[in-house]
Design a protein around this motif. Structure first.
Motif, PDB file in Angstrom:
ATOM      1  N   CYS A  52       0.841  -1.204   0.000  1.00 42.68           N
ATOM      2  CA  CYS A  52       0.000   0.000   0.000  1.00 42.68           C
ATOM      3  C   CYS A  52       0.874   1.251   0.000  1.00 42.68           C
ATOM      4  N   VAL A  99      -5.480  -0.488  -4.652  1.00 45.52           N
ATOM      5  CA  VAL A  99      -4.920  -0.558  -3.297  1.00 45.52           C
ATOM      6  C   VAL A  99      -5.819  -1.378  -2.369  1.00 45.52           C
ATOM      7  N   TRP A 103      -5.068  -5.102  -1.251  1.00 46.35           N
ATOM      8  CA  TRP A 103      -3.890  -5.193  -0.389  1.00 46.35           C
ATOM      9  C   TRP A 103      -4.204  -4.724   1.023  1.00 46.35           C
ATOM     10  N   ALA A 104      -4.944  -3.626   1.128  1.00 44.43           N
ATOM     11  CA  ALA A 104      -5.280  -3.092   2.441  1.00 44.43           C
ATOM     12  C   ALA A 104      -6.176  -4.060   3.215  1.00 44.43           C
TER      13      ALA A 104
END
Length: 253
Positions: A189, A210, A213-214
């Motif tokens: 991130c 993103v 992944w977060a």
């Protein structure tokens, strides 16, 4: 030869990660997919090299190779196999190699992400991978030059000092890898955020790239800290808030 193979693989990973940083940076600067592609290949190779180094460390623990200082300080022939394996990340040096493995592995996943079309735009991917490779280079340099887990002992002791008794618990055997997966997952991130600043592109599409992944990192941190809090409650009797440990508190932040 196990320790020497591990040390060589770790140094090779450092060289490959450095090359990935350089190729991705040059590829973005010259707008060259060929150079950026070389950076992607170097990052994948670096992840494989770190995996080899970590495998060598695991093998040294499993076989109770007490000629390796890290094994002698954190293992014992009478320990169950679970704690022999967990001893590989039961020290600063071993846990750093695990950290590098997760970071380089996520870098390899990022390198394999599709570019163009519905995937990451070329500039964003090259910049993000360059940032991730640079992070890997810094941590690998730390491991190679100051915290290698492959130092030899001569003469080798007949028996090891064993793993810290407080860490000999199933929850603590799985807690560090899960927590590291969450911590290091957020490095992607970070790399994507750096790339967005370089490219001047922070929009809804960037948010969609993103978000997975977060969420994955958040989930891993949640599972990891849950296991750790159970361990803290029944092993130490201190409850689950880890008020004494800044590393654990960081997972909440």
């Amino acid at each position: 030869m196990t320790a020497e193979l591990g040390a060589f693989a770790l140094a090779l990973a450092l060289a490959l990660s450095t090359l990935s940083t350089a190729f991705c940076g040059l590829g973005r600067w010259r707008n060259s997919p060929v150079l950026a592609g070389a950076g992607e290949g170097a990052m994948i190779a670096a992840a494989a090299a770190v995996a080899l180094a970590f495998g060598a460390l695991i093998l040294a623990f499993v076989t109770s190779d007490f000629s390796v200082a890290n094994v002698a300080g954190n293992s014992h022939t009478d320990k169950p196999m679970l704690y022999k394996v967990a001893g590989a990340w039961g020290s600063h040096e071993g846990s750093l190699v695990l950290w590098c493995l997760v970071m380089a592995g996520f870098g390899a996943v990022l390198a394999r992400a599709p570019a163009g079309g519905s995937g990451l735009p070329f500039g964003l991917k090259a910049s993000a991978l360059g940032a991730q490779a640079l992070l890997s280079t810094l941590f690998l340099a730390f491991a190679v030059f100051t915290s290698s887990p492959f130092e030899r002992l001569d003469p080798a002791p007949f028996q090891g000092a064993s793993l810290n008794p407080l860490l000999q618990d199933p929850a603590l055997a799985f807690h560090p890898p899960l927590l590291y997966g969450g911590y290091v997952g957020f490095s992607v991130c970070f790399s994507l955020a750096v790339a967005a600043l370089i490219e001047g592109r922070i929009d809804a599409a960037w948010g969609r790239w993103v978000r997975p992944w977060a969420l994955a990192s958040w989930a891993l941190l949640t599972v990891g800290i849950t296991l750790g809090s159970f361990w803290a409650y029944y092993e130490l009797g201190w409850g689950g808030w880890w008020f004494w440990d800044p590393v654990e508190n960081a997972s909440f932040m």
